[in-house]
Design a protein around this motif. Structure first.
Motif, PDB file in Angstrom:
ATOM      1  N   THR A  12      -1.507  30.710  16.889  1.00  0.00           N
ATOM      2  CA  THR A  12      -0.961  31.538  17.962  1.00  0.00           C
ATOM      3  C   THR A  12      -0.578  30.704  19.173  1.00  0.00           C
ATOM      4  O   THR A  12       0.037  31.209  20.090  1.00  0.00           O
ATOM      5  N   LYS A  68       6.643  37.866  15.755  1.00  0.00           N
ATOM      6  CA  LYS A  68       6.456  38.985  14.829  1.00  0.00           C
ATOM      7  C   LYS A  68       7.752  39.745  14.575  1.00  0.00           C
ATOM      8  O   LYS A  68       7.796  40.642  13.746  1.00  0.00           O
ATOM      9  N   THR A 117       9.871  44.133  12.022  1.00  0.00           N
ATOM     10  CA  THR A 117       8.703  43.308  12.313  1.00  0.00           C
ATOM     11  C   THR A 117       7.991  42.926  11.027  1.00  0.00           C
ATOM     12  O   THR A 117       8.156  43.575   9.989  1.00  0.00           O
ATOM     13  N   GLU A 118       7.195  41.884  11.137  1.00  0.00           N
ATOM     14  CA  GLU A 118       6.300  41.480  10.042  1.00  0.00           C
ATOM     15  C   GLU A 118       4.886  41.678  10.534  1.00  0.00           C
ATOM     16  O   GLU A 118       4.512  41.153  11.580  1.00  0.00           O
ATOM     17  N   ILE A 119       4.112  42.456   9.790  1.00  0.00           N
ATOM     18  CA  ILE A 119       2.710  42.627  10.158  1.00  0.00           C
ATOM     19  C   ILE A 119       1.823  41.999   9.096  1.00  0.00           C
ATOM     20  O   ILE A 119       2.184  41.945   7.917  1.00  0.00           O
ATOM     21  N   GLU A 120       0.698  41.491   9.536  1.00  0.00           N
ATOM     22  CA  GLU A 120      -0.304  40.900   8.650  1.00  0.00           C
ATOM     23  C   GLU A 120      -1.458  41.875   8.528  1.00  0.00           C
ATOM     24  O   GLU A 120      -2.007  42.318   9.536  1.00  0.00           O
ATOM     25  N   MET A 121      -1.812  42.205   7.276  1.00  0.00           N
ATOM     26  CA  MET A 121      -2.943  43.082   7.062  1.00  0.00           C
ATOM     27  C   MET A 121      -3.600  42.710   5.748  1.00  0.00           C
ATOM     28  O   MET A 121      -2.932  42.654   4.720  1.00  0.00           O
ATOM     29  N   THR A 150       1.622  40.122   4.104  1.00  0.00           N
ATOM     30  CA  THR A 150       2.663  40.371   5.093  1.00  0.00           C
ATOM     31  C   THR A 150       3.470  41.576   4.649  1.00  0.00           C
ATOM     32  O   THR A 150       3.890  41.657   3.495  1.00  0.00           O
ATOM     33  N   THR A 151       3.665  42.517   5.546  1.00  0.00           N
ATOM     34  CA  THR A 151       4.450  43.715   5.281  1.00  0.00           C
ATOM     35  C   THR A 151       5.580  43.784   6.297  1.00  0.00           C
ATOM     36  O   THR A 151       5.353  43.568   7.483  1.00  0.00           O
ATOM     37  N   ASP A 191      -0.339  44.539  19.853  1.00  0.00           N
ATOM     38  CA  ASP A 191      -0.737  43.728  18.701  1.00  0.00           C
ATOM     39  C   ASP A 191      -0.262  44.527  17.488  1.00  0.00           C
ATOM     40  O   ASP A 191      -0.955  45.426  17.012  1.00  0.00           O
ATOM     41  N   ASP A 239      -0.053  44.042  14.463  1.00  0.00           N
ATOM     42  CA  ASP A 239      -0.906  44.025  13.275  1.00  0.00           C
ATOM     43  C   ASP A 239      -1.991  45.106  13.335  1.00  0.00           C
ATOM     44  O   ASP A 239      -2.591  45.435  12.319  1.00  0.00           O
ATOM     45  N   ARG A 240      -2.263  45.647  14.532  1.00  0.00           N
ATOM     46  CA  ARG A 240      -3.341  46.628  14.683  1.00  0.00           C
ATOM     47  C   ARG A 240      -2.841  48.025  15.049  1.00  0.00           C
ATOM     48  O   ARG A 240      -3.647  48.935  15.237  1.00  0.00           O
TER      49      ARG A 240
END
Length: 161
Positions: free
Chosen positions: A4, A28, A84-88, A92-93, A143, A145-146
């Protein structure tokens, strides 16, 4: 990619929902699209507006206004989809986030970012990274991702498949 620190960490794409300005970390954001035809998928959460075809890939589009318990807005010439790209859970989605309008890419230094408020906002603060100070105004730094739960993402991915 999990790093980051660096040049991207202080740049945010700002966008409006109603009268509030939000920001997403530029790292993101894949791209910003003009609003296009969104295909509604039956029996999905209300905040999932549907899916779009992005160069042959099915991408779910989420209405952030509905997710944040705001009134749904009429689509205008300024309405856009932020890809956007999210990490979960290590995956990656790719998601589209519907915004009223995109503002600018904003450079914020660490001293311009306050911690997320503990109260006094309509939003739960667990997905707010902080409050960016821009002159007399605040930018709510998300954020991404959240913003959505693991269950919501799983439901959206199965609906889009």
């Amino acid at each position: 990619m999990g790093e980051t620190e660096g040049i991207d960490s202080n740049q945010y794409l700002t966008f409006k929902l109603d009268d509030e300005v939000f920001g997403l970390e530029i790292g993101k954001v894949r791209e910003v699209l003009d609003f296009t035809n969104v295909t509604r998928v039956p029996q999905t959460p209300e905040f999932m507006r549907g899916v779009i075809n992005l160069r042959g890939s099915v991408v779910p589009v989420m209405d952030l206004r509905l997710k944040f318990d705001m009134a749904q807005a009429e689509d205008t010439v300024n309405t856009c989809i932020i890809i956007t790209e999210i990490e979960m859970d290590g995956e990656t989605t790719v998601l589209g986030a519907l915004a009223d309008s995109v503002q600018e890419v904003l450079d914020l230094e660490p001293e311009q970012i306050e911690p997320a408020p503990k109260m006094g906002t309509k939003l739960p603060t667990d997905f707010i990274k902080g409050m960016g100070k821009q002159e007399e105004h605040f930018v709510i730094l998300l954020d991404i991702d959240r913003v959505f739960s693991v269950e919501e993402i799983a439901e959206v991915k199965s609906s889009a498949a």
